[in-house]
Design an enzyme around this catalytic site. Sequence first.
Site, PDB file in Angstrom:
ATOM      1  N   HIS A   1      35.099  51.475  33.515  1.00 38.99           N
ATOM      2  CA  HIS A   1      35.226  51.092  34.920  1.00 38.99           C
ATOM      3  C   HIS A   1      35.269  52.280  35.877  1.00 38.99           C
ATOM      4  O   HIS A   1      35.718  52.157  36.996  1.00 38.99           O
ATOM      5  CB  HIS A   1      36.467  50.221  35.126  1.00 38.99           C
ATOM      6  CG  HIS A   1      36.403  48.899  34.425  1.00 38.99           C
ATOM      7  ND1 HIS A   1      37.436  47.999  34.435  1.00 38.99           N
ATOM      8  CD2 HIS A   1      35.421  48.333  33.684  1.00 38.99           C
ATOM      9  CE1 HIS A   1      37.088  46.928  33.713  1.00 38.99           C
ATOM     10  NE2 HIS A   1      35.876  47.115  33.249  1.00 38.99           N
TER      11      HIS A   1
ATOM     12  N   ASP B   1      37.464  50.390  30.043  1.00 33.84           N
ATOM     13  CA  ASP B   1      38.229  50.178  31.274  1.00 33.84           C
ATOM     14  C   ASP B   1      38.185  51.478  32.083  1.00 33.84           C
ATOM     15  O   ASP B   1      37.258  52.267  31.907  1.00 33.84           O
ATOM     16  CB  ASP B   1      39.646  49.709  30.959  1.00 33.84           C
ATOM     17  CG  ASP B   1      40.210  48.842  32.080  1.00 33.84           C
ATOM     18  OD1 ASP B   1      40.388  49.376  33.189  1.00 33.84           O
ATOM     19  OD2 ASP B   1      40.452  47.638  31.868  1.00 33.84           O
TER      20      ASP B   1
END
Length: 400
Positions: free
Chosen positions: A248, A225
């Site tokens: 991410h 993430d």
Amino acid sequence: MKSSYHPHIMEIIVRVVFVLTVVNFGFLNGQVYDVLKFGAKGDGTTNDSEAFVEAWKAMCSSGGSNKTLLIPSDNTFLLQPLVFQGPCNSPSVQVKLEGKIVAPLNKAAWSDFKSYEWVSFNKIIGLTVLGSGTINGRGSSFWEANMPASKRPTQLYFEGCNNLEINGIASLDSPRNHISIHNCTQVKITQIKLIAPGDSPNTDGIDISTSTDVEIYDTIVGTGDDCVALNSGSININITRMQCGPGHGISVGSLGKDGEESIVENVQVTNCTFNETNNGARIKTWPNGKGYARNIVFMDITLTETKNPIIIDQQYIDKGRIDVEESSAVAISNVTFTNFHGTSGQDEIIKIDCSEVTYCKDIVLDRINITTVDGNKPIVECSNAYGNSTNAYDGCLKTQ
Ligand SMILES: *[C@@H]1O[C@H](CO)[C@@H](O)[C@H](O)[C@H]1NC(C)=O
Ligand SMILES: *[C@@H]1O[C@H](CO)[C@@H](O)[C@H](O)[C@H]1NC(C)=O
Ligand SMILES: *[C@@H]1O[C@H](CO)[C@@H](O)[C@H](O)[C@H]1NC(C)=O
Ligand SMILES: *[C@@H]1O[C@H](CO)[C@@H](O)[C@H](O)[C@H]1NC(C)=O
Ligand SMILES: *[C@@H]1O[C@H](CO)[C@@H](O)[C@H](O)[C@H]1NC(C)=O
Ligand SMILES: *[C@@H]1O[C@H](CO)[C@@H](O)[C@H](O)[C@H]1NC(C)=O
Ligand SMILES: *[C@@H]1O[C@H](CO)[C@@H](O)[C@H](O)[C@H]1NC(C)=O
Ligand SMILES: *[C@@H]1O[C@H](CO)[C@@H](O)[C@H](O)[C@H]1NC(C)=O
Ligand SMILES: *[C@@H]1O[C@H](CO)[C@@H](O)[C@H](O)[C@H]1NC(C)=O
């Protein structure tokens, strides 16, 4: 021989007074509190939480400076959720993690798997967490159950810890985000490693909120993430030499959810690499938020097959949310992206998608040299964005 008695007693009194004085004035600096001496088993199966809390209390309540809670190597300590509570009497305390800390094998074995935090540090001034040990949240049973992120525990949670340093440790497989920094100032995070599988959900590396003067450098974060998420109240944040991915990217936001007023400013992300991340440098704000994100620099960035290398989304809507009429937005201004090079995993390399209510202002795109993996011509997209561009993407941003 009465006369020889008195000097003897006097000598004892003098010695006692000397020792008490020495204790009072903190001669016992640098004391080490080994969790094994407070009853921890370190066998990987016994619940060692109580021993850790006892060792902590003994250290935290004693005077003197530079106290160390030692979690020794060659041992694996199983911990249920626990809080290291401050303030401490010593102005500087260390937690030296040399061994391994593990969570219960699966969420059913947690004393409370709905705890918001697993290992929590509260209101400790002058805390250093250091060492070459690891903390492993064994988060897979949480990920597999599709539990909402907000109901899963954060691995290492720091709140109200000013003068905080985190150095050297590794954090693996957190049920949720690995490290949260909330309401802290003067924070230095260096040479840590945060690792979880690329597909583990909502397992951010470092989340920061309501905190100022945070430096993060020489770190490796690949958690699936956000490597770092800068949430509301993140001010004066420097991130340098982070190897980010899989995940991410480094993200400002999301800000302004549910009309909230959010502020993020003075952020510098320099000399970082994004390897196979879903985003690179990102700012995301919700429709109808208030506040601002400004004075942000992403500089000297190396990309390897990064999707969305440069992305501002001022109308961010998380999946599953219906579109809403927009009447305000978190203002975005003075954001510079400079010296980006490497490859994009998709054709669109720049997307600056701003709200027609607030616009993005003073955006700078400088020395952006990103090629696409499939060799296609890079696509750039800007809407409602003003600023300067010093390369081939002139015209994407409107001039002011
Ligand atoms: C603090 O104490 C530890 C353990 O006794 C020692 O290794 C370290 O050098 C001390 N640091 C300072 C700054 O006194
Ligand atoms: C582990 O120990 C802590 C501290 O004593 C206690 O609060 C908790 O309930 C224990 N958990 C289990 C599952 O035994
Ligand atoms: C933030 O942390 C400081 C320092 O530990 C503390 O005094 C203060 O009460 C905290 N503020 C909030 C809103 O919790
Ligand atoms: C961040 O870097 C800038 C420029 O190098 C420096 O002026 C500032 O003090 C740094 N901030 C922190 C919190 O380290
Ligand atoms: C950038 O980081 C790399 C290692 O990640 C280092 O070798 C290099 O010296 C750094 N450059 C600058 C300008 O900090
Ligand atoms: C990127 O990550 C992959 C595997 O995740 C690795 O094989 C590769 O060496 C990395 N590339 C760089 C430039 O770090
Ligand atoms: C824009 O941001 C940079 C970097 O944070 C800062 O140095 C500069 O002063 C800002 N410019 C304005 C006009 O605020
Ligand atoms: C944009 O370019 C103009 C003209 O070159 C310059 O005056 C202005 O300061 C630049 N703005 C930014 C934000 O770099
Ligand atoms: C852009 O990057 C490519 C590939 O790394 C390189 O060959 C080229 O010289 C670079 N162009 C500029 C203007 O720096």
